[in-house]
Motif scaffolding. Structure first.
Motif, PDB file in Angstrom:
ATOM      1  N   TYR A 112       0.840  -1.205   0.000  1.00 46.07           N
ATOM      2  CA  TYR A 112       0.000   0.000   0.000  1.00 46.07           C
ATOM      3  C   TYR A 112       0.875   1.257   0.000  1.00 46.07           C
ATOM      4  O   TYR A 112       0.561   2.251  -0.650  1.00 46.07           O
ATOM      5  CB  TYR A 112      -0.923   0.021   1.221  1.00 46.07           C
ATOM      6  N   SER A 117      -9.978  -8.604   1.411  1.00 44.03           N
ATOM      7  CA  SER A 117      -9.403  -7.556   2.252  1.00 44.03           C
ATOM      8  C   SER A 117      -8.339  -6.764   1.496  1.00 44.03           C
ATOM      9  O   SER A 117      -8.216  -5.549   1.672  1.00 44.03           O
ATOM     10  CB  SER A 117      -8.852  -8.136   3.552  1.00 44.03           C
ATOM     11  N   GLY A 128      -8.576  -2.801   0.855  1.00 47.52           N
ATOM     12  CA  GLY A 128      -7.418  -1.965   1.180  1.00 47.52           C
ATOM     13  C   GLY A 128      -7.022  -1.066   0.022  1.00 47.52           C
ATOM     14  O   GLY A 128      -6.680   0.098   0.225  1.00 47.52           O
ATOM     15  N   ARG A 135      -2.041   3.923   3.681  1.00 48.48           N
ATOM     16  CA  ARG A 135      -2.271   2.808   4.596  1.00 48.48           C
ATOM     17  C   ARG A 135      -3.533   2.985   5.431  1.00 48.48           C
ATOM     18  O   ARG A 135      -3.596   2.542   6.577  1.00 48.48           O
ATOM     19  CB  ARG A 135      -1.042   2.580   5.472  1.00 48.48           C
ATOM     20  N   TRP A 156      -6.136   1.326   5.155  1.00 43.33           N
ATOM     21  CA  TRP A 156      -6.602  -0.015   5.515  1.00 43.33           C
ATOM     22  C   TRP A 156      -6.103  -0.403   6.910  1.00 43.33           C
ATOM     23  O   TRP A 156      -6.807  -1.056   7.680  1.00 43.33           O
ATOM     24  CB  TRP A 156      -6.146  -1.047   4.477  1.00 43.33           C
ATOM     25  N   CYS A 157      -4.873  -0.001   7.216  1.00 43.51           N
ATOM     26  CA  CYS A 157      -4.258  -0.389   8.486  1.00 43.51           C
ATOM     27  C   CYS A 157      -5.021   0.150   9.699  1.00 43.51           C
ATOM     28  O   CYS A 157      -4.843  -0.347  10.809  1.00 43.51           O
ATOM     29  CB  CYS A 157      -2.814   0.064   8.556  1.00 43.51           C
ATOM     30  N   CYS A 199      -7.720  -2.707   9.773  1.00 42.16           N
ATOM     31  CA  CYS A 199      -7.305  -4.079   9.456  1.00 42.16           C
ATOM     32  C   CYS A 199      -7.514  -4.956  10.689  1.00 42.16           C
ATOM     33  O   CYS A 199      -7.048  -4.620  11.771  1.00 42.16           O
ATOM     34  CB  CYS A 199      -5.827  -4.071   9.056  1.00 42.16           C
TER      35      CYS A 199
END
Ligand code: SF4
Ligand code: SF4
Ligand code: SF4
Lengths: 73, 194
Positions: free
Chosen positions: B60, B154, B158, B168, B170-171, B174
């Protein structure tokens, strides 16, 4: 001489992803025990790169306060 | 900073997802991404996985920051709020549990193997060319299809939030990230009490 500004991360919001650690040119940030990011004020030069990358928007760049300025001799 | 071997794990991530297009059984490799972060959090009390090792996070960053595929706009607040993060974790765990249950049904002979992957828990896509029936017990294959579905879903989610917000983003929600941080917080809290 220390920079005029420094970054600080909001412990409560930080997701401890470590994105900020990787972009910091001064290696001033560490992720403490996998819980949150902590900026070493003494190393930080206030460039703001960490604040730019943080996906949780929890880093703010602040002016060094009066207390800190005393340290700069 | 000098590059370390683990700075190249984004390549592993690409290899992992590519392998799933040829032989679905490689999906099992993804268990590393599942167990390693948990082990590091439980035994080490750190997020070393997220911070340094996660190939997905690196991918990412590569695409979002270096290749400028991210608008780099602020992530909406609700997306990194505690309730959403833990809510998404619960949802993900439920879906994971369901996947394990389906595997069990296939193993018990109550259901036949479905050679398909399911994206976003909704769209079923035939994926049969990646598996020759009978190579392994049916449940092993079923788990591969199920696990790969979760991983690919996922990854795609993301990519969407990477494009829209920060590389990031998504982090922030996550499930692995939330789970490992949660474990670390519990551990750190205990350390303080001692
Ligand atoms: S402002 Fe710059 S020097 Fe300071 S912690 Fe952030 S990235 Fe590092
Ligand atoms: S980038 Fe933001 S959320 Fe991630 S560790 Fe740094 S301060 Fe925390
Ligand atoms: S939060 Fe998830 S995607 Fe991000 S670094 Fe951690 S495990 Fe990887």
């Amino acid at each position: 001489m220390k920079s005029k500004r420094f970054a600080s991360a909001d412990k409560k919001v930080c997701v401890a992803c470590g994105s900020c650690v990787l972009v910091c040119p001064k290696q001033a940030i560490t992720v403490v025990k996998g819980c949150y990011a902590n900026v070493d004020k003494d190393l930080c030069v206030g460039c703001g790169r960490c604040a730019g990358i943080c996906p949780a928007g929890c880093i703010s760049v602040k002016e060094r306060g009066a207390g800190d300025e005393k340290e700069v001799v | 900073m000098k590059k370390k071997w683990y700075d190249y794990l984004w390549i592993y991530e690409i290899v992992y997802f590519s392998l799933g297009f040829f032989n679905i059984l490689f999906a099992w490799l993804g268990m590393i991404d599942f167990l390693l972060p948990l082990c590091l959090a439980v035994f080490g009390g750190n997020k070393w996985f997220c911070n340094r090792l996660c190939g997905r996070g690196q991918l990412y960053t590569k695409l979002g920051s270096q290749m400028k595929c991210s608008r780099n706009k602020s992530t909406p607040k609700w997306m990194y709020s505690t309730w959403f993060r833990y809510g998404f974790l619960l949802f993900f765990l439920a879906m994971f549990g369901n996947m394990v249950f389906q595997t069990y049904l296939v193993g018990a002979g109550a259901r036949s193997l479905r050679e398909a992957i399911k994206l976003f828990w909704t769209f079923r896509i035939p994926w049969g060319w990646t598996y020759t029936a009978g190579t392994v017990p049916d449940w092993v294959a079923q788990y591969s299809f199920g696990f790969y579905s979760l991983m690919l879903t996922s990854l795609l989610l993301g990519f969407v939030v990477m494009g829209l917000y920060k590389p990031r983003t998504w982090c922030t929600f996550c499930p692995m990230g939330t789970m490992t941080q949660g474990i670390c917080k519990l551990r750190a809290g205990k350390d303080k009490e001692e």
